[in-house]
Design an enzyme around this catalytic site. Structure first.
Site, PDB file in Angstrom:
ATOM      1  N   GLU A  77       0.842  -1.201   0.000  1.00  0.00           N
ATOM      2  CA  GLU A  77       0.000   0.000   0.000  1.00  0.00           C
ATOM      3  C   GLU A  77       0.877   1.251   0.000  1.00  0.00           C
ATOM      4  OE1 GLU A  77      -4.400   0.504   1.628  1.00  0.00           O
ATOM      5  OE2 GLU A  77      -2.942   0.605   3.250  1.00  0.00           O
ATOM      6  N   HIS A  84       6.864 -27.234   1.510  1.00  0.00           N
ATOM      7  CA  HIS A  84       6.029 -28.330   1.017  1.00  0.00           C
ATOM      8  C   HIS A  84       4.904 -27.806   0.146  1.00  0.00           C
ATOM      9  CE1 HIS A  84       8.144 -31.148   3.647  1.00  0.00           C
ATOM     10  NE2 HIS A  84       8.282 -30.070   4.397  1.00  0.00           N
ATOM     11  N   LYS A 109     -13.210   2.065  -3.366  1.00  0.00           N
ATOM     12  CA  LYS A 109     -14.298   2.404  -2.441  1.00  0.00           C
ATOM     13  C   LYS A 109     -15.389   3.187  -3.166  1.00  0.00           C
ATOM     14  CE  LYS A 109     -11.568   2.911   1.755  1.00  0.00           C
ATOM     15  NZ  LYS A 109     -11.023   3.896   2.668  1.00  0.00           N
TER      16      LYS A 109
HETATM   17  O1  LIG Z   1      -8.458   2.892  10.090  1.00  0.00           O
HETATM   18  P1  LIG Z   1      -9.411   3.174   8.991  1.00  0.00           P
HETATM   19  O2  LIG Z   1      -9.578   4.641   8.740  1.00  0.00           O
HETATM   20  O3  LIG Z   1     -10.732   2.490   9.228  1.00  0.00           O
HETATM   21  O4  LIG Z   1      -8.829   2.589   7.676  1.00  0.00           O
HETATM   22  C1  LIG Z   1      -8.610   1.232   7.488  1.00  0.00           C
HETATM   23  C2  LIG Z   1      -7.837   0.971   6.217  1.00  0.00           C
HETATM   24  O5  LIG Z   1      -8.643   1.295   5.119  1.00  0.00           O
HETATM   25  C3  LIG Z   1      -8.212   2.114   4.090  1.00  0.00           C
HETATM   26  O6  LIG Z   1      -8.936   1.805   2.970  1.00  0.00           O
HETATM   27  C4  LIG Z   1      -6.745   2.165   3.788  1.00  0.00           C
HETATM   28  O7  LIG Z   1      -6.432   1.658   2.552  1.00  0.00           O
HETATM   29  C5  LIG Z   1      -5.897   1.491   4.825  1.00  0.00           C
HETATM   30  O8  LIG Z   1      -4.625   2.045   4.800  1.00  0.00           O
HETATM   31  C6  LIG Z   1      -6.497   1.648   6.186  1.00  0.00           C
HETATM   32  O9  LIG Z   1      -5.660   1.094   7.146  1.00  0.00           O
END
Ligand SMILES: O=P(O)(O)OC[C@H]1O[C@H](O)[C@H](O)[C@@H](O)[C@@H]1O
Length: 461
Positions: A240, A269, A374
């Site tokens: 990431e 294995h 997202k």
């Molecule tokens: O801690 P949060 O704000 O819920 O985020 C949780 C995760 O989701 C995101 O999509 C990012 O890609 C991550 O880097 C992050 O750790």
């Protein structure tokens, strides 16, 4: 100051929970026995890795994780808790406080609490940025505790913040030792002399092995069961951070380093055959642990040979066999798996990632690609609402009017989304939320679909 205050409050809170001073309101046990940690990505992988690596055999509180919006996975965790839900401390972790998977996990857990007649607020803890949606929810609902996450701490580098430390302390892990290990490593990595700077050496090895463009994958092989999740943890930290389309000057570079691996000798294995003889598109990192098991427990299962000697032999043998076939490897050696060495390992890789990012001139601390996924997920759910409205209208007719996928797409004014609409319909049908009147889901053109019930209110919404 803020950091020290948070650390003190994490230590005090966990001491009070473990001693039973802070207790669940309606548990016959009179104290918390379980942790249910709800979070995803950087808000899950560190705590998962550390629990597996360092939790004692009989921790004061056992831990489980909800790290997805998979309803069956969530049901499984809650079912496994059974009556111990009454003595479960639920830690909800989200830096942003608005990650959908985590919100869904929370809503599902709160529902389970309601159904069991339990007061969630008295057992809920939030770890998040001040004033995030989660923080405000926890404050308004009067949750048991709230711990801060700071803006300048990235999710994937948050293991040494309240995110990782609270759960670790509650499992009886010495978090001050973890911090001491991280701090020692941090000191070592401030050395401007390259050959004495472990993180810089590691980053240079990656650069050399992958031509600075990620041409080879990083296979991480800890030869120690308790470090199993290190590779999964590193997968997020490295990929990431380094998997980026543009460099800092705006050039399209499509950088990255692919990370995978589980543990040795188990993986010998499985896929190591290909590493030795097949396509040469990787380099290996062996994590070697010198101490096999706690003192006083060793025995020779053959004259002069212990079980741990086999593990040692497997690591060294694989390393030599790969080398003999021109396959490069790095070996990171630790004395034993302790809070101190795990803290040091985490700090080492965090810093190596930062240095490598500056070598290849990219920003290691954002994740624009994740945001794209997202956004697209949000669009799918919006389309699903339109599909539902169209099907509802047809299902409210007398007689009901089953529709083909094409007709649904037309009525949604989204003929270009026909494939997604078909996916939405098959998913709804598999979950008894839509009924197939004709045809089968395997052949999209054959199906005619309607809803089992007409929702009159939705017609006029
Ligand atoms: O801690 P949060 O704000 O819920 O985020 C949780 C995760 O989701 C995101 O999509 C990012 O890609 C991550 O880097 C992050 O750790």
């Amino acid at each position: 100051m803020k950091i020290e205050r948070t650390l003190d409050s994490v230590c005090n809170f966990s001491d009070d929970v473990i001693s039973g001073k802070i207790k669940p309101p309606s548990s016959p046990e009179g104290r918390f026995t379980q942790i249910l940690s709800v979070g995803i990505g950087g808000s899950a992988l560190g705590p998962q890795f550390v629990a597996e690596a360092l939790a004692p055999d009989n921790p004061p509180l056992k831990i489980r994780f909800i790290d997805n919006t998979d309803p069956a996975g969530i049901d499984h965790q809650i079912a496994q808790l059974g009556p111990e839900l009454a003595s479960t401390l639920v830690i909800v972790i989200s830096k942003s406080g608005g990650t959908p998977e985590t919100r869904n996990g929370l809503l599902e857990v709160q529902k389970a609490f309601r159904e069991a007649g339990l007061n969630f607020a008295k057992q809920g803890v939030a770890i998040t940025q001040e004033n995030s949606l989660l923080d405000n929810t926890a404050r308004i609902e009067g949750w048991l505790a709230r711990f801060p996450m700071y803006d300048w701490v990235g999710g994937r580098t948050s293991e040494m913040s309240a995110v990782g430390l609270l759960a670790a302390a509650l499992q009886g892990i010495d978090i001050r030792e973890m911090l001491a290990g991280a701090s020692l490593m941090d000191g070592a990595n401030r050395n401007p002399e390259l050959r004495n700077n472990p993180a810089a050496l590691l980053a240079l090895c990656w650069y050399w092995a992958s031509d600075g463009v990620g041409s080879k994958d990083m296979v991480v092989l800890p030869y120690k069961d308790s470090l199993l999740l290190f590779s999964r943890y590193l997968q997020q930290l490295v990929m990431e951070s380094l998997g980026k389309e543009f460099d800092l000057d705006g050039n399209r570079v499509n950088q990255g380093l692919t990370v995978y691996g589980n543990k040795g000798s188990t993986d010998q294995h499985a896929y190591i055959q290909q590493l030795r003889d097949g396509v040469h598109n990787f380099f290996v990192t062996f994590i070697e642990v010198l101490r096999d098991r706690p003192p006083g427990h060793d025995w020779e299962l053959e004259p002069g040979v212990t079980c741990g000697d086999y593990l040692f032999g497997m690591l060294q043998g694989t390393r030599s066999a790969l080398y003999a076939n021109d396959r490069e490897s790095i070996t990171v050696t630790v004395q034993e798996v302790t809070p101190r060495s795990v803290g040091a390992l985490i700090a080492l890789y965090e810093r190596a990632v930062g240095i490598y990012a500056s070598l290849i001139n990219i920003n290691a601390y954002h994740q624009p690609g994740v945001e794209a996924g997202k956004k697209a997920a949000g669009e799918v759910l919006a389309l699903q609402k339109r599909v539902l409205a169209v099907l509802n209208e047809a299902s409210c007719k007398e007689p009901v009017e089953p529709l083909t996928v094409e007709e649904v797409a037309e009525r949604c004014h989204a003929p270009e989304d026909i494939e997604m609409i078909y996916k939405i319909i098959t998913h709804m049908a598999a979950n008894d939320r839509a009924l197939i009147a004709e045809g089968s889901c395997g052949s999209p053109r054959s199906i005619k679909v309607f809803l089992g019930e007409c929702n009159v209110d939705a017609l006029y919404a």
